[in-house]
Design an enzyme around this catalytic site. Sequence first.
Site, short mmCIF file in Angstrom:
data_model
loop_
_atom_site.label_atom_id
_atom_site.label_comp_id
_atom_site.label_asym_id
_atom_site.label_seq_id
_atom_site.Cartn_x
_atom_site.Cartn_y
_atom_site.Cartn_z
N ARG A 30 0.84 -1.19 0.00
CA ARG A 30 0.00 0.00 0.00
C ARG A 30 0.89 1.25 0.00
O ARG A 30 2.04 1.21 0.43
CB ARG A 30 -0.92 0.00 1.22
N HIS A 55 -3.28 -9.34 3.15
CA HIS A 55 -4.67 -9.63 3.51
C HIS A 55 -4.61 -10.77 4.52
O HIS A 55 -4.73 -11.93 4.16
CB HIS A 55 -5.49 -10.05 2.29
N TYR A 60 1.96 -17.97 7.67
CA TYR A 60 2.59 -16.65 7.65
C TYR A 60 3.89 -16.63 8.45
O TYR A 60 4.87 -16.03 8.04
CB TYR A 60 1.62 -15.61 8.22
N HIS A 84 -3.03 2.32 -5.86
CA HIS A 84 -3.61 1.15 -5.19
C HIS A 84 -4.03 0.09 -6.19
O HIS A 84 -4.07 -1.10 -5.87
CB HIS A 84 -4.80 1.58 -4.33
N ARG A 95 -1.92 -3.12 -6.89
CA ARG A 95 -2.12 -4.33 -6.09
C ARG A 95 -3.13 -5.26 -6.76
O ARG A 95 -2.98 -6.48 -6.72
CB ARG A 95 -2.59 -3.94 -4.68
N LYS A 110 -2.41 -1.95 8.09
CA LYS A 110 -3.86 -2.05 8.14
C LYS A 110 -4.22 -3.39 8.76
O LYS A 110 -3.71 -4.42 8.37
CB LYS A 110 -4.43 -1.97 6.72
#
Length: 357
Positions: free
Chosen positions: A185, A309, A319, A276, A279, A212
């Site tokens: 971002r 996300h 992750y 944006h 992405r 975010k």
Amino acid sequence: MWLIRRLPFKQVAELFLVKREREDQISIDSEIKEARKEADEQGRTVSESVLKDIKSKRRATQDIKSRLDNYLLPKLGKIPIKKIEKPLVVKVLEPIEKRGNLETVKRCCQIVRQIAEFAESKGYISSKEYANFITLNNAFSKPKSSNQLTVNPERLGEVMEKMGNSNIQITTRAAFELMLHLLSRTGEISKLRWDEYNEAEGIIKIGGYRMKGNNSHIIPLSPQAKAILDYMHPITGDSEYVFPSCKPGGKKPYMNPQTVNMAMKRSGLGGTIVAHGLRSVGSTTLNDCQKFGHIERFDPEQVEVCLAHMDKNSVRLIYNGAEYVEKRREILSWWSEFILKQTGNFYSLAGQVSRGK
């Protein structure tokens, strides 16, 4: 009970704001604690600019207060909370709808519902009275969703051609290309700090307080992305930020998050794609990678993590592990190669520096 029945909407709204501000402060304190912990682990102290950013980014409560003051309290403030019903709120908001301010109407409906929910939890109104406001927004036209402008992967070459032919500052070009290669971002790139870059491991680690969703994010670097950072180090390595502000003494010490968007617009991409939207190009390409020459499909969850996300429950395992970081490095390295292939002979900073030119 008699006093509660006469409690005006304004007073309930003020109590609701106190609760919101208390929650905001808890969140700020938590993020400052995380930033300090991260700094301690790296043997440094948190900079004043980082602390200032954390303290100033809580704007939702201020937005609520502004809409209350401008649209709701002048007409509803003195009315007892028990006497406020849906038709009355609709009457207050209808003139705003007629002026075409549909987003404002939508936000005001949300605020009234949130205050009603708070009032119900405190016993100021009954559950039945609160239920009247659940569908308040259905009384109004819905604002058009503003999808971010983007292009199909096949048109990425057009984007790279226009940016390649554009006369922009080298730091802006580097920020644009790094954003594209990392699928990040704008705020993540504009505020990127050198201490978030681990050259030895070839990763960037951004603390949750900067992301975010408040989840920390590890970005494995492709050779091209690493080459961009290595190129920038002699230029801005003495600064806290990889992309410092070009205005000495400006309000922010880092690049304006809109700088890349403005550069894309000046290059002739206005009305075609925004920062944006890069992405979205990456997401579409990676999720349909076989169409673009990859042997097998990439793991969809890994692609989602590449885009930051992150769902705490579903992707925590894929992750955190080192092996999964390397799987994402494979994905992003393929993506970087795809970008350079689409760029062709048009100027690309990543292409130049990664080939040692």
